[in-house]
Design a protein around this motif. Sequence first.
Motif, mmCIF file in Angstrom:
data_model
loop_
_atom_site.group_PDB
_atom_site.id
_atom_site.type_symbol
_atom_site.label_atom_id
_atom_site.label_comp_id
_atom_site.label_asym_id
_atom_site.label_seq_id
_atom_site.Cartn_x
_atom_site.Cartn_y
_atom_site.Cartn_z
ATOM 1 N N MET A 251 1.057 -1.254 0.071
ATOM 2 C CA MET A 251 0.075 0.216 -0.188
ATOM 3 C C MET A 251 0.380 1.043 -0.010
ATOM 4 O O MET A 251 0.574 2.251 -1.285
ATOM 5 C CB MET A 251 -0.611 -0.156 1.601
ATOM 6 N N HIS B 178 3.101 1.520 -2.717
ATOM 7 C CA HIS B 178 1.791 2.167 -4.383
ATOM 8 C C HIS B 178 1.272 3.826 -4.248
ATOM 9 O O HIS B 178 1.553 4.542 -5.171
ATOM 10 C CB HIS B 178 0.680 1.349 -4.056
ATOM 11 N N SER B 179 1.397 4.223 -3.127
ATOM 12 C CA SER B 179 0.875 5.673 -2.981
ATOM 13 C C SER B 179 2.168 6.037 -2.864
ATOM 14 O O SER B 179 2.056 7.437 -4.189
ATOM 15 C CB SER B 179 0.385 6.033 -1.408
ATOM 16 N N MET B 180 3.823 6.108 -2.708
ATOM 17 C CA MET B 180 4.995 6.706 -2.885
ATOM 18 C C MET B 180 5.183 6.415 -4.346
ATOM 19 O O MET B 180 5.041 8.017 -5.149
ATOM 20 C CB MET B 180 6.006 6.005 -2.327
ATOM 21 N N ARG B 181 4.541 5.775 -5.204
ATOM 22 C CA ARG B 181 4.704 5.886 -6.612
ATOM 23 C C ARG B 181 3.859 6.324 -7.639
ATOM 24 O O ARG B 181 4.418 7.031 -8.281
ATOM 25 C CB ARG B 181 4.659 3.912 -6.578
ATOM 26 N N GLY B 182 2.740 5.959 -6.855
ATOM 27 C CA GLY B 182 1.598 7.077 -7.872
ATOM 28 C C GLY B 182 2.445 8.827 -7.564
ATOM 29 O O GLY B 182 2.386 8.944 -8.172
ATOM 30 N N ALA B 183 2.489 8.770 -6.281
ATOM 31 C CA ALA B 183 3.466 10.934 -6.010
ATOM 32 C C ALA B 183 4.618 10.373 -7.094
ATOM 33 O O ALA B 183 4.383 11.881 -7.279
ATOM 34 C CB ALA B 183 3.304 10.953 -4.591
ATOM 35 N N LYS C 69 7.913 0.713 -7.436
ATOM 36 C CA LYS C 69 7.297 -0.287 -7.900
ATOM 37 C C LYS C 69 7.843 -1.720 -7.695
ATOM 38 O O LYS C 69 7.038 -2.630 -7.180
ATOM 39 C CB LYS C 69 7.104 0.089 -9.253
ATOM 40 N N GLU D 228 6.316 -2.703 -4.103
ATOM 41 C CA GLU D 228 4.783 -2.559 -3.969
ATOM 42 C C GLU D 228 5.260 -4.452 -4.948
ATOM 43 O O GLU D 228 4.758 -4.978 -4.078
ATOM 44 C CB GLU D 228 4.721 -2.072 -4.773
ATOM 45 N N SER D 229 5.556 -4.769 -6.739
ATOM 46 C CA SER D 229 5.805 -5.779 -6.394
ATOM 47 C C SER D 229 6.153 -7.287 -5.623
ATOM 48 O O SER D 229 5.761 -8.010 -5.870
ATOM 49 C CB SER D 229 6.277 -6.087 -7.707
ATOM 50 N N ASN E 177 -2.710 9.980 -0.992
ATOM 51 C CA ASN E 177 -1.727 10.634 -0.422
ATOM 52 C C ASN E 177 -1.523 11.263 -1.109
ATOM 53 O O ASN E 177 -2.075 12.468 -1.558
ATOM 54 C CB ASN E 177 -0.271 10.093 -1.714
ATOM 55 N N LEU F 278 0.661 14.347 -1.391
ATOM 56 C CA LEU F 278 1.115 15.348 -2.164
ATOM 57 C C LEU F 278 0.128 15.466 -3.476
ATOM 58 O O LEU F 278 -0.558 16.210 -4.457
ATOM 59 C CB LEU F 278 2.356 14.748 -2.864
ATOM 60 N N ASN F 279 -0.348 13.581 -3.922
ATOM 61 C CA ASN F 279 -1.244 13.651 -5.329
ATOM 62 C C ASN F 279 -2.775 14.476 -4.980
ATOM 63 O O ASN F 279 -3.301 15.253 -5.882
ATOM 64 C CB ASN F 279 -1.517 11.873 -5.709
ATOM 65 N N GLN G 206 -6.555 2.422 -5.381
ATOM 66 C CA GLN G 206 -5.712 2.173 -3.574
ATOM 67 C C GLN G 206 -5.952 3.145 -3.039
ATOM 68 O O GLN G 206 -5.182 3.945 -2.915
ATOM 69 C CB GLN G 206 -4.127 1.321 -3.824
ATOM 70 N N ALA H 111 -1.535 4.957 -10.396
ATOM 71 C CA ALA H 111 -0.272 4.827 -10.420
ATOM 72 C C ALA H 111 0.381 3.119 -11.642
ATOM 73 O O ALA H 111 0.370 1.802 -11.507
ATOM 74 C CB ALA H 111 0.642 4.607 -9.614
ATOM 75 N N LYS I 141 -1.533 7.066 -13.804
ATOM 76 C CA LYS I 141 -0.805 8.866 -12.973
ATOM 77 C C LYS I 141 1.243 8.159 -13.739
ATOM 78 O O LYS I 141 1.363 7.324 -14.409
ATOM 79 C CB LYS I 141 0.228 8.011 -11.862
#
Lengths: 123, 700
Positions: A49, A52-57, A71, A74-75, B583, B585-586, B627, B658, B679
């Motif tokens: 989780m 993932h959140s970090m990845r998106g940012a 990533k 995460e995987s 998140n 930042l997002n 998520q 993402a 993203k």
Amino acid sequence: MNFRDMAGHIGFSEEEFQELVELFLESTLSELDHIKTAAQVPDFEKMAMSAHSMRGAAINLGFTEIHELAKTIESNARACELSGAVEAADEIRDHLERIVGTLALTGRNGSSDRGESPTGRYE
Amino acid sequence: MQAEAVCRIILEASGRELADSLPQTVFEMDSEGVLTFVNRTAMETFGYSAEEVGRGLDALTMIAPAERSRASEDISRALRGEVLGSGYTVLRKDGSAFPALIRIGPVQLNGKILGVRGVLIDISDLKATEERLQRAKEETETINRELEATNKQLEEAIARANVMAMASEVANCTKSQFLANMSHEIRTPINGVIGFSNLLLDTELSSEQRDYAEAVRDSAEILLKLINDILEFSKLEAKKMALEQIPFDLRTTVEGVAELLSLRAREKGLDFEVRYGQDAPRRVVGDPGRIRQVLTNLAGNALKFTEKGFVFIDVGWQPLVDGQAVFRFAVEDSGIGISEEKLEFIFEKFTQADASMTRRYGGTGLGLAISKQIVEFMGGTIGVTSTLGRGSTFWFAIPLGLGETPQSLSIPAASLEGVRALIVDRSEINRQTLLDLTSNWGMKSDAAATPEEALAALRDACASGRPYGMAIIDSGFQDDMESVGRRIQSDPQLKDTVLIAIAAVGKRGDARRFSEAGFAAYLVRPIHTETLMEALAAAWGSKLQGVAAPLITRHTLAEARASQAPARVSGPEGVHVLIAEDNLLNQKLALKMMEKLGCRADLAGNGREALRMIERDRYDLVFMDCQMPDMDGYEASAIIRRREKESGGHLPIIAMTAHAMTGDRDKCIKAGMDDYISKPIRREEILQAISRWVQKGESA
């Protein structure tokens, strides 16, 4: 790392971008903490989780290396694989430090006093 | 040899003759210390006869015992050829002593030392003189010291006098300048606070943050005003003050004072109420700023000196002729009180009831003096009654012109006339206040003191066919309010009861919690009566119309009032978007992008929050992160679609994720989402999604 280009890429001014970067540093540092704590349990769900959140940012701002590292975490976590997580987290931390450095150099109002513990500045 | 001896005898004889004529004691002793010769003075001085001396007298017998060893030492040295002198205490035959200076040396004949010869001088007189001198010196010193001390006191007195003179100069001559400088120093940072609070208020803030920031700004503004008023004190003293004569709403003014001071009251846990006389007119003509100033001072003092209990502001009135009325403002507290002897000085400047109070409570001691000046300038009187340890009542009465009847500022969404309400609170005072207020608005209210009592009353009313439409749960329950609300909500019979929460202290996240618990309105004390009425009316209105409105707060009411006029913009601008994203930042990034596009965007931190917000507000589009903790985007979307099967409609949901893990896209579509952007989120994609999924004219 050229903040101006990165900012232009997502349609923001350099200053706005720097603000977002500060926020990114804050949220990413807290996610890193979560990952480390979760890795000790280990709680793969939580690790995934946070990664993932970090990845998106990261990808949103264009920090592709951090995105890739996150990533991996995460995987791996989704595969219930602990190995590499701590190393990747450390590597992410290195990247963050570099970002802090860039931020200090280009910092708004010459605010190069941010040190190594960045805290987001809210508007 | 013989000639020698003869010579010596002659010499001795002539010498002794000479010696006898001297006023000093002259003596000789042999090498054993036995006196061989003393002159007449010696015999007179010491009281020995020639015979006694002739029989052989040890010289040391005439020396004070304590000094004998030193004397025999000196004699030995003289026998070795030295000449030396020393002071001794010597003894007469009768045992009396006197101080003497003795000088001795060897008696030599042909280089041979035969004995010791010496001279003794009585120094009693010298000693006495010395002592007298010493005493005189000491006396002089004492006198000098006394003189010095006196001088010092004088100097101190002069210094004090100088300080006092300076102080009084500051107080009188240069006061204006001093105050002007001071207030400038203080005004600069306060202006900073005001300026930056304004900037802060221009940014995206939660309603709680906005409330706090507004309180900061308002407090700073009142502080600034006070500084300016202090500057005016010099003018006040010189009777140079100007009074305004403008029409204003007195009740709003009084409640405004209470609101500004409410934070302090809350911090101290005090009951803080404004009791505005039921029949008292609101529209008056006078100087609202001055009234506010005096009232702020009195109520501020009351809060300062009250540790527990209450502070009430009462406003009463008495009509006069010619469209005038006397208004009496009383601030009653249950604080430390003031002793009788201090009371008469309390309105004097630079006075607090006790010097120790200044240390404990701070303050300039100017407040009451200013208040008195102002009140008297307005043609009124000011006074106080107090009991030490019980509390004080400061009051002032001023004449004011009566203004025209105001237009109603309130915009009741529904008439409260006849609405049955149950007031629930442990506090008797709060119950009574609310009963009075609601009955003024034509409501039929009852009160309950405990949750059990409340539930019983609500059920009884249901059973009797005249249910309560509304339950007002007041601050006396503190943390229980929410659970009281939940208990009412969970009863199927009672779940339609409109729930109003009145909290004593606003806490972070309260609005969300109370909204979740099913409350229609959430207000924080102290509440303007107007605000309370509006809130009740709006809550009742939305119940009558069957609309699910977002939680009513002071803030939403203010917004509703403010947004009566503005026309809604159609098109991509003004589209109401919900962003569900965990998140930080997002969230910020998405908000900024929406802002740049001219959209109105709200944030939800997870799926559950998004669901709640969708229930409460109308959105044109949702950007949903897949998520999220607690409830993810898939689940939330599925629930939205399930609900829409019953209620109809279709809320466009755009997934944000993402970069695709395999199967993510399918999962999104399966969950009922309409579209998908990956993203990094880009302005163009958002714009496309909006233009594709939001039809013009449909925006909320």
